[in-house]
Motif scaffolding. Structure first.
Motif, PDB file in Angstrom:
ATOM      1  N   GLU A   1      13.516   2.392  -7.967  1.00 38.06           N
ATOM      2  CA  GLU A   1      13.104   3.199  -9.113  1.00 38.06           C
ATOM      3  C   GLU A   1      13.397   2.424 -10.390  1.00 38.06           C
ATOM      4  OE1 GLU A   1      14.789   7.081  -9.264  1.00 38.06           O
ATOM      5  OE2 GLU A   1      13.509   7.876  -7.679  1.00 38.06           O
ATOM      6  N   ILE A   2      12.389   2.307 -11.236  1.00 37.00           N
ATOM      7  CA  ILE A   2      12.545   1.591 -12.498  1.00 37.00           C
ATOM      8  C   ILE A   2      12.246   2.571 -13.624  1.00 37.00           C
ATOM      9  CG2 ILE A   2      11.776  -0.361 -13.890  1.00 37.00           C
ATOM     10  CD1 ILE A   2      10.897  -1.708 -11.252  1.00 37.00           C
ATOM     11  N   PRO A   3      13.260   2.997 -14.375  1.00 37.53           N
ATOM     12  CA  PRO A   3      13.056   3.995 -15.436  1.00 37.53           C
ATOM     13  C   PRO A   3      12.215   3.446 -16.578  1.00 37.53           C
ATOM     14  CG  PRO A   3      15.386   3.763 -14.845  1.00 37.53           C
ATOM     15  CD  PRO A   3      14.663   2.615 -14.230  1.00 37.53           C
ATOM     16  N   GLU A   4      11.703   4.347 -17.393  1.00 37.66           N
ATOM     17  CA  GLU A   4      10.920   3.952 -18.560  1.00 37.66           C
ATOM     18  C   GLU A   4      11.806   3.252 -19.596  1.00 37.66           C
ATOM     19  OE1 GLU A   4       8.784   7.209 -20.235  1.00 37.66           O
ATOM     20  OE2 GLU A   4       7.794   7.734 -18.357  1.00 37.66           O
ATOM     21  N   GLY A   5      11.176   2.372 -20.349  1.00 38.69           N
ATOM     22  CA  GLY A   5      11.871   1.713 -21.445  1.00 38.69           C
ATOM     23  C   GLY A   5      12.868   0.657 -21.023  1.00 38.69           C
ATOM     24  N   ARG A   6      12.721   0.140 -19.812  1.00 41.65           N
ATOM     25  CA  ARG A   6      13.640  -0.873 -19.312  1.00 41.65           C
ATOM     26  C   ARG A   6      12.926  -2.206 -19.152  1.00 41.65           C
ATOM     27  NH1 ARG A   6      18.087   1.477 -16.817  1.00 41.65           N
ATOM     28  NH2 ARG A   6      18.987  -0.610 -16.969  1.00 41.65           N
ATOM     29  N   ILE A   7      13.682  -3.282 -19.225  1.00 40.24           N
ATOM     30  CA  ILE A   7      13.180  -4.609 -18.877  1.00 40.24           C
ATOM     31  C   ILE A   7      13.849  -4.983 -17.561  1.00 40.24           C
ATOM     32  CG2 ILE A   7      12.941  -7.029 -19.559  1.00 40.24           C
ATOM     33  CD1 ILE A   7      13.194  -6.187 -22.448  1.00 40.24           C
ATOM     34  N   TYR A   8      13.045  -5.042 -16.514  1.00 38.75           N
ATOM     35  CA  TYR A   8      13.563  -5.196 -15.157  1.00 38.75           C
ATOM     36  C   TYR A   8      13.114  -6.543 -14.598  1.00 38.75           C
ATOM     37  CZ  TYR A   8      14.819  -3.759 -10.379  1.00 38.75           C
ATOM     38  OH  TYR A   8      15.399  -3.667  -9.136  1.00 38.75           O
ATOM     39  N   GLY A   9      14.052  -7.312 -14.098  1.00 36.49           N
ATOM     40  CA  GLY A   9      13.746  -8.616 -13.532  1.00 36.49           C
ATOM     41  C   GLY A   9      13.625  -8.553 -12.015  1.00 36.49           C
ATOM     42  N   LEU A  10      12.641  -9.264 -11.476  1.00 35.12           N
ATOM     43  CA  LEU A  10      12.496  -9.415 -10.027  1.00 35.12           C
ATOM     44  C   LEU A  10      12.739 -10.869  -9.677  1.00 35.12           C
ATOM     45  CD1 LEU A  10       9.298  -7.450  -8.901  1.00 35.12           C
ATOM     46  CD2 LEU A  10      11.665  -6.940  -8.290  1.00 35.12           C
ATOM     47  N   VAL A  11      13.720 -11.130  -8.853  1.00 37.27           N
ATOM     48  CA  VAL A  11      14.009 -12.497  -8.421  1.00 37.27           C
ATOM     49  C   VAL A  11      14.058 -12.525  -6.908  1.00 37.27           C
ATOM     50  CG1 VAL A  11      15.310 -12.985 -10.526  1.00 37.27           C
ATOM     51  CG2 VAL A  11      16.533 -12.207  -8.498  1.00 37.27           C
ATOM     52  N   GLY A  12      13.866 -13.700  -6.359  1.00 39.92           N
ATOM     53  CA  GLY A  12      13.917 -13.811  -4.908  1.00 39.92           C
ATOM     54  C   GLY A  12      13.466 -15.169  -4.441  1.00 39.92           C
ATOM     55  N   THR A  13      13.651 -15.400  -3.174  1.00 37.52           N
ATOM     56  CA  THR A  13      13.207 -16.642  -2.557  1.00 37.52           C
ATOM     57  C   THR A  13      11.679 -16.677  -2.534  1.00 37.52           C
ATOM     58  OG1 THR A  13      13.463 -15.483  -0.440  1.00 37.52           O
ATOM     59  CG2 THR A  13      15.263 -16.939  -1.135  1.00 37.52           C
ATOM     60  N   ASN A  14      11.116 -17.867  -2.329  1.00 43.35           N
ATOM     61  CA  ASN A  14       9.665 -17.982  -2.226  1.00 43.35           C
ATOM     62  C   ASN A  14       9.150 -17.117  -1.072  1.00 43.35           C
ATOM     63  OD1 ASN A  14       9.484 -19.869  -4.321  1.00 43.35           O
ATOM     64  ND2 ASN A  14       9.911 -21.565  -2.941  1.00 43.35           N
ATOM     65  N   GLY A  15       8.098 -16.346  -1.349  1.00 40.06           N
ATOM     66  CA  GLY A  15       7.546 -15.473  -0.317  1.00 40.06           C
ATOM     67  C   GLY A  15       8.344 -14.214  -0.081  1.00 40.06           C
ATOM     68  N   SER A  16       9.176 -13.833  -1.047  1.00 38.01           N
ATOM     69  CA  SER A  16      10.031 -12.660  -0.854  1.00 38.01           C
ATOM     70  C   SER A  16       9.311 -11.351  -1.124  1.00 38.01           C
ATOM     71  CB  SER A  16      11.271 -12.758  -1.755  1.00 38.01           C
ATOM     72  OG  SER A  16      10.895 -12.805  -3.122  1.00 38.01           O
ATOM     73  N   GLY A  17       8.099 -11.405  -1.696  1.00 32.71           N
ATOM     74  CA  GLY A  17       7.329 -10.183  -1.925  1.00 32.71           C
ATOM     75  C   GLY A  17       7.235  -9.753  -3.376  1.00 32.71           C
ATOM     76  N   LYS A  18       7.725 -10.588  -4.300  1.00 34.77           N
ATOM     77  CA  LYS A  18       7.732 -10.218  -5.721  1.00 34.77           C
ATOM     78  C   LYS A  18       6.320  -9.983  -6.248  1.00 34.77           C
ATOM     79  CE  LYS A  18       9.801 -13.982  -7.128  1.00 34.77           C
ATOM     80  NZ  LYS A  18       9.806 -14.690  -5.830  1.00 34.77           N
ATOM     81  N   SER A  19       5.451 -10.973  -6.073  1.00 32.03           N
ATOM     82  CA  SER A  19       4.084 -10.863  -6.593  1.00 32.03           C
ATOM     83  C   SER A  19       3.299  -9.770  -5.887  1.00 32.03           C
ATOM     84  CB  SER A  19       3.356 -12.204  -6.466  1.00 32.03           C
ATOM     85  OG  SER A  19       3.989 -13.206  -7.239  1.00 32.03           O
ATOM     86  N   THR A  20       3.538  -9.601  -4.594  1.00 33.73           N
ATOM     87  CA  THR A  20       2.870  -8.542  -3.838  1.00 33.73           C
ATOM     88  C   THR A  20       3.238  -7.172  -4.405  1.00 33.73           C
ATOM     89  OG1 THR A  20       2.831  -9.873  -1.825  1.00 33.73           O
ATOM     90  CG2 THR A  20       2.591  -7.501  -1.562  1.00 33.73           C
ATOM     91  N   PHE A  21       4.495  -6.986  -4.714  1.00 31.99           N
ATOM     92  CA  PHE A  21       4.948  -5.715  -5.290  1.00 31.99           C
ATOM     93  C   PHE A  21       4.282  -5.474  -6.644  1.00 31.99           C
ATOM     94  CE2 PHE A  21       8.630  -3.360  -7.455  1.00 31.99           C
ATOM     95  CZ  PHE A  21       8.144  -2.117  -7.063  1.00 31.99           C
ATOM     96  N   LEU A  22       4.225  -6.500  -7.493  1.00 33.00           N
ATOM     97  CA  LEU A  22       3.577  -6.344  -8.800  1.00 33.00           C
ATOM     98  C   LEU A  22       2.105  -5.998  -8.641  1.00 33.00           C
ATOM     99  CD1 LEU A  22       5.109  -9.294 -10.903  1.00 33.00           C
ATOM    100  CD2 LEU A  22       5.776  -6.885 -10.887  1.00 33.00           C
TER     101      LEU A  22
END
Length: 299
Positions: A23-44
């Motif tokens: 859950e990412i609340p409104e008005g936040r700056i949230y970082g996604l980090v992870g290993t290559n192929g961890s699913g970051k871009s897929t989630f976005l």
């Protein structure tokens, strides 16, 4: 709010995201980090409606985004492989976004395009990667989305432009309560910019960390113990990593330096030093904890 519940995304036999809950609340700056192929871009891409969830759900403001034009108009996604129409200029691209985004601000666009060192009438295909990134962010902010998704947002930008864009985004969050999600491998930059960070590995959320005061919650201990010391005696859920070199142990732990000092003092150390951890170091130790063999990679 952005919500993922039991979210699964597959590509043929490969699971790209595996039972993600976040859950990412409104008005936040949230970082996604992870290993290559961890699913970051897929989630976005699922948040902005490019992909649908195979299981579970991903919603913004309690609505699915996939094939939902109204929900999509709240989201702007700046992907790592930015796309512009063939032979388009940044000026000509505005004609498309004006029709898609109801909150488009021509005034904001004119202000932003005048502040960045790019030619608004030149063909974007001739721009450098950094210039394309500037063009994409100018268009994104001019659309005034409720949710801004940035995949490797600062890649290719020179230091001056990078600082300027971070300042613009932070001002937008403060002024309009915009929510920003940034996927990046530059953990040092995220540490200075984000409210919190989610660490992904093999499609799973390993840990969420509030960036504020991270140095007060994680530390590295360099310590020498008496000969009779038993290494198993210090193992608990707050110890992230233990390494031994010569007569000195290096211990990473989820404790403040003060808390670590109280913990270590009971073992009568011969020598001890406490060093706050950076977000990058926390990431490496968390990856080790889930079996990512950093010793074979980091040299």
């Amino acid at each position: 709010m952005i919500t993922a519940k039991n979210y699964v995304k597959r590509f043929d036999d490969k699971i790209a995201v595996d039972n993600l809950n976040i859950e990412i609340p409104e008005g936040r700056i949230y970082g996604l980090v992870g290993t290559n192929g961890s699913g970051k871009s897929t989630f976005l891409r699922t948040i902005c409606g490019v992909y649908y969830a195979d299981n579970g759900m991903v919603e913004i403001d309690n609505q699915s985004v996939y094939e939902n034009i109204q929900a999509k108009s709240k989201v702007f996604f700046v992907s790592d492989d930015m796309y512009f129409l063939p032979n388009s200029s940044i000026d000509s691209m505005t004609n498309i976004y004006k029709d898609i985004y109801p909150n488009w601000s021509q005034e904001k666009y004119e202000n932003l395009v005048s502040r960045f060192p790019i030619d608004r009438k030149a063909k974007v295909k001739n721009f450098s990667k950094g210039m394309k990134r500037q063009a994409a962010i100018i268009l994104a902010l001019s659309c005034q989305p409720k949710y801004l998704l940035l995949d490797e947002a600062f890649d290719g930008l020179d230091p001056v432009i990078r600082v300027a864009i971070r300042k613009l985004i932070a001002e937008e969050v403060i002024d309009t309560n915009m929510t920003v999600i940034i996927s990046s491998h530059n953990l040092r930059e995220l540490e200075d910019f984000c409210d919190s960070v989610g660490i992904l590995h093999k499609g799973k959320l390993v840990k969420e960390i509030s960036v504020d005061g991270i140095s007060d919650r994680f530390c590295k201990i360099q310590v020498a113990f008496p000969k009779e010391f038993d290494e198993n005696s210090i193992k608990n859920e707050k110890i992230l990593s233990t390494k031994f070199s010569g007569s000195v142990y290096t211990i990473a732990c989820a404790m403040s330096c003060d808390e670590a000092e109280k913990f270590i003092s009971q073992f009568n150390p011969l020598f001890v030093d406490y060093i706050p951890l950076t977000l990058e170091e926390v990431f490496v130790y968390e990856m080790e904890a889930v079996g990512y063999d950093t010793d074979k990679i980091l040299f």
